[in-house]
Design a protein around this motif. Structure first.
Motif, PDB file in Angstrom:
ATOM      1  N   ALA A  48       1.654 -12.521  11.841  1.00 47.05           N
ATOM      2  CA  ALA A  48       0.933 -11.981  10.689  1.00 47.05           C
ATOM      3  C   ALA A  48       0.233 -13.119   9.957  1.00 47.05           C
ATOM      4  CB  ALA A  48       1.895 -11.273   9.748  1.00 47.05           C
ATOM      5  N   GLN A  49      -0.940 -12.831   9.421  1.00 52.12           N
ATOM      6  CA  GLN A  49      -1.711 -13.833   8.692  1.00 52.12           C
ATOM      7  C   GLN A  49      -1.911 -13.402   7.241  1.00 52.12           C
ATOM      8  OE1 GLN A  49      -2.542 -16.788  10.030  1.00 52.12           O
ATOM      9  NE2 GLN A  49      -1.494 -16.125  11.910  1.00 52.12           N
ATOM     10  N   LYS A  50      -1.945 -14.364   6.344  1.00 53.58           N
ATOM     11  CA  LYS A  50      -2.155 -14.057   4.934  1.00 53.58           C
ATOM     12  C   LYS A  50      -3.498 -13.368   4.753  1.00 53.58           C
ATOM     13  CE  LYS A  50      -2.809 -17.406   1.973  1.00 53.58           C
ATOM     14  NZ  LYS A  50      -2.511 -18.564   1.101  1.00 53.58           N
ATOM     15  N   PHE A  51      -3.481 -12.185   4.121  1.00 60.20           N
ATOM     16  CA  PHE A  51      -4.693 -11.423   3.885  1.00 60.20           C
ATOM     17  C   PHE A  51      -5.202 -11.645   2.470  1.00 60.20           C
ATOM     18  CE2 PHE A  51      -6.949  -7.475   2.748  1.00 60.20           C
ATOM     19  CZ  PHE A  51      -7.932  -7.491   3.734  1.00 60.20           C
ATOM     20  N   MET A  52      -4.344 -11.421   1.475  1.00 64.63           N
ATOM     21  CA  MET A  52      -4.730 -11.693   0.098  1.00 64.63           C
ATOM     22  C   MET A  52      -3.504 -11.644  -0.809  1.00 64.63           C
ATOM     23  SD  MET A  52      -6.609  -8.094  -1.024  1.00 64.63           S
ATOM     24  CE  MET A  52      -6.954  -8.658  -2.688  1.00 64.63           C
ATOM     25  N   GLY A  76      -9.033   3.478   0.596  1.00 64.51           N
ATOM     26  CA  GLY A  76      -8.351   2.483  -0.223  1.00 64.51           C
ATOM     27  C   GLY A  76      -6.879   2.390   0.129  1.00 64.51           C
ATOM     28  N   LEU A  77      -6.325   1.198   0.023  1.00 61.97           N
ATOM     29  CA  LEU A  77      -4.909   0.963   0.265  1.00 61.97           C
ATOM     30  C   LEU A  77      -4.208   0.879  -1.089  1.00 61.97           C
ATOM     31  CD1 LEU A  77      -2.594   0.325   2.263  1.00 61.97           C
ATOM     32  CD2 LEU A  77      -3.193  -2.107   2.013  1.00 61.97           C
ATOM     33  N   PHE A  78      -3.309   1.806  -1.349  1.00 64.85           N
ATOM     34  CA  PHE A  78      -2.599   1.864  -2.621  1.00 64.85           C
ATOM     35  C   PHE A  78      -1.244   1.178  -2.479  1.00 64.85           C
ATOM     36  CE2 PHE A  78      -5.825   4.991  -2.869  1.00 64.85           C
ATOM     37  CZ  PHE A  78      -6.125   5.167  -4.208  1.00 64.85           C
ATOM     38  N   VAL A  79      -0.912   0.333  -3.468  1.00 64.00           N
ATOM     39  CA  VAL A  79       0.310  -0.467  -3.447  1.00 64.00           C
ATOM     40  C   VAL A  79       0.961  -0.390  -4.819  1.00 64.00           C
ATOM     41  CG1 VAL A  79       1.269  -2.785  -3.099  1.00 64.00           C
ATOM     42  CG2 VAL A  79      -0.695  -2.037  -1.736  1.00 64.00           C
ATOM     43  N   VAL A 305       4.944  -1.524   5.422  1.00 71.43           N
ATOM     44  CA  VAL A 305       3.676  -1.742   6.116  1.00 71.43           C
ATOM     45  C   VAL A 305       2.889  -0.441   6.134  1.00 71.43           C
ATOM     46  CG1 VAL A 305       4.582  -1.175   8.414  1.00 71.43           C
ATOM     47  CG2 VAL A 305       2.624  -2.728   8.207  1.00 71.43           C
ATOM     48  N   ALA A 306       1.563  -0.562   6.136  1.00 70.43           N
ATOM     49  CA  ALA A 306       0.663   0.566   6.369  1.00 70.43           C
ATOM     50  C   ALA A 306      -0.296   0.170   7.482  1.00 70.43           C
ATOM     51  CB  ALA A 306      -0.111   0.926   5.105  1.00 70.43           C
ATOM     52  N   ILE A 307      -0.449   1.066   8.469  1.00 71.80           N
ATOM     53  CA  ILE A 307      -1.363   0.839   9.583  1.00 71.80           C
ATOM     54  C   ILE A 307      -2.595   1.705   9.368  1.00 71.80           C
ATOM     55  CG2 ILE A 307      -1.641   0.846  12.088  1.00 71.80           C
ATOM     56  CD1 ILE A 307       1.436   0.831  12.297  1.00 71.80           C
ATOM     57  N   THR A 308      -3.776   1.114   9.515  1.00 76.23           N
ATOM     58  CA  THR A 308      -5.026   1.816   9.279  1.00 76.23           C
ATOM     59  C   THR A 308      -5.076   3.125  10.081  1.00 76.23           C
ATOM     60  OG1 THR A 308      -6.126  -0.313   9.007  1.00 76.23           O
ATOM     61  CG2 THR A 308      -7.533   1.610   9.329  1.00 76.23           C
ATOM     62  N   ALA A 314      -2.789  -3.610  10.589  1.00 73.16           N
ATOM     63  CA  ALA A 314      -1.631  -3.312   9.752  1.00 73.16           C
ATOM     64  C   ALA A 314      -1.592  -4.264   8.563  1.00 73.16           C
ATOM     65  CB  ALA A 314      -0.344  -3.437  10.560  1.00 73.16           C
ATOM     66  N   TYR A 315      -1.135  -3.733   7.423  1.00 75.27           N
ATOM     67  CA  TYR A 315      -1.044  -4.508   6.188  1.00 75.27           C
ATOM     68  C   TYR A 315       0.391  -4.419   5.668  1.00 75.27           C
ATOM     69  CZ  TYR A 315      -6.104  -4.232   6.487  1.00 75.27           C
ATOM     70  OH  TYR A 315      -7.410  -4.319   6.929  1.00 75.27           O
ATOM     71  N   MET A 316       1.040  -5.571   5.597  1.00 71.35           N
ATOM     72  CA  MET A 316       2.452  -5.667   5.250  1.00 71.35           C
ATOM     73  C   MET A 316       2.607  -6.217   3.832  1.00 71.35           C
ATOM     74  SD  MET A 316       5.345  -7.638   7.567  1.00 71.35           S
ATOM     75  CE  MET A 316       4.497  -9.234   7.522  1.00 71.35           C
ATOM     76  N   THR A 317       3.436  -5.571   3.019  1.00 74.78           N
ATOM     77  CA  THR A 317       3.700  -6.048   1.661  1.00 74.78           C
ATOM     78  C   THR A 317       4.819  -7.088   1.703  1.00 74.78           C
ATOM     79  OG1 THR A 317       5.088  -4.075   1.359  1.00 74.78           O
ATOM     80  CG2 THR A 317       2.878  -4.037   0.416  1.00 74.78           C
ATOM     81  N   VAL A 318       4.513  -8.273   1.166  1.00 78.53           N
ATOM     82  CA  VAL A 318       5.440  -9.399   1.201  1.00 78.53           C
ATOM     83  C   VAL A 318       5.555  -9.983  -0.205  1.00 78.53           C
ATOM     84  CG1 VAL A 318       5.979 -11.615   2.299  1.00 78.53           C
ATOM     85  CG2 VAL A 318       4.688  -9.881   3.572  1.00 78.53           C
TER      86      VAL A 318
END
Length: 342
Positions: A48-52, A76-79, A305-308, A314-318
């Motif tokens: 996994a790579q840092k996204f933001m 939109g990705l809601f967190v 995680v949420a997968i598009t 995929a976007y993982m909350t860390v």
């Protein structure tokens, strides 16, 4: 959700400012955040790579904790940020194309641990761990409503993660008993009108992740303090026909957090106490471990995680002392409704 005691969450919701909230059992990675991930013995490593970065540690609560990533119909990705104080965003919308985020909702009460869009009314549902409630918002935020509140079979819930069936009925992992270290947890089904709550499983050890399988035939759920994933087979009316322990997670000091499922039925199991995810197939074989770059500092947990939808991004909350981040990786299969972290 990464473990915070119910007492600490209640204090967060009740006070405008509180002292540092203590995490239990958290590990820390150390070193260069841009280095490659190390290999592991169980399955292959997905890097996994840092996204933001989305948040920093809040001075009022002493931490930040991202959870519940879920895609809306607008892309939109809601967190949610579980420990955000009043005045700071408790729900955020991320534009993953532009790498920007904006506040969607804040209030002075809730400690929201998960988020999901209902297939029935299209609203965004949030579990309030501290107050035993499930609330909903309009898709763009605002118009807050209480969907469910009160006791279930004589006991208040500590709702952690949520999942919807195809008809819009809600399934909740109730982490009741976590603070006392007792197995009083439950999996609860709430009818789509919020009028009826039914206990599907009880005497569980801090249930956390919950997700339907790819075919909506059964429900996966994890138990934090037992490091196991169980499977509830359901009939067409949402009644349990069988239950068994499906996977025992060899996590060491890490514990099982939230669950997401891709189109091939693979499970993505978040880990509390280690900024990584374990990936299994539907038969319990360990396929891979999603790792951050080696020697990353200050990140202690990969909650969900949420997968598009229709894609594999995929976007993982860390989260950890370094702040709250999204990390991205290529999932093993395409995203579906069950690939959005509840």
């Amino acid at each position: 959700m990464q473990r915070i005691s119910a007492r600490s969450l209640a204090a967060l919701a009740a006070l405008a400012t509180i002292g540092t909230l203590v995490l239990t059992g958290c590990g820390t990675e150390s070193g260069d955040p841009e280095a490659e991930a190390v290999s592991v013995s169980a399955g292959r490593t997905i890097r996994a790579q840092k996204f933001m970065q989305l948040t920093q540690v809040h001075g009022e609560t002493g931490m930040t904790l991202l959870e519940g990533p879920t895609f809306g119909k607008d892309g939109g990705l809601f967190v949610v940020d579980v420990t955000a104080p009043e005045g700071k965003p408790k729900v955020m919308r991320v534009d993953v194309r532009k790498k920007t985020s904006r506040a969607v909702h804040t209030d002075g009460r809730g400690a929201y641990t998960s988020a999901q869009f209902s297939p029935y009314d299209g609203r965004l549902y949030l579990s309030d761990f501290a107050h035993g409630e499930v609330v909903s918002l309009a898709p763009g935020g605002g118009d807050k409503r209480t969907f469910f509140s009160g006791e279930v079979d004589g006991a208040q819930m500590n709702p952690d993660d949520i999942a919807f069936d195809q008809e819009g009925n809600l399934y909740v992992s109730d982490s009741r008993g976590l603070s006392e270290g007792e197995a009083h947890g439950r999996v609860v089904r709430i009818s789509r009108d919020g009028a009826k709550a039914t206990v599907l499983a009880k005497e569980l050890a801090a249930p956390n992740g919950v997700s339907f399988d790819a075919d909506h035939r059964g429900l996966w759920f994890s138990e934090l303090t037992e490091n196991r994933i169980s499977y509830l087979r359901l009939d067409a009316k949402g009644k349990v026909t069988s239950r068994h322990t499906a996977i025992r997670v060899d996590g060491g000091i890490a514990q099982t957090d939230s669950i997401a499922v891709d189109a091939d039925g693979n499970l993505y199991q978040g880990l509390h106490g280690r900024a990584a995810m374990a990936v299994y197939d539907r038969y319990g074989e360990r396929l891979a471990t999603v790792e951050l770059p080696a020697r990353t500092e200050g990140l202690e947990s990969a909650t969900n995680v949420a997968i598009t939808p229709g894609g594999t991004k995929a976007y993982m909350t860390v989260s950890g002392p370094a702040g709250g981040y999204l990390y991205s990786f290529d999932a093993l299969a395409k995203g579906i409704r069950q690939s959005n972290g509840g």
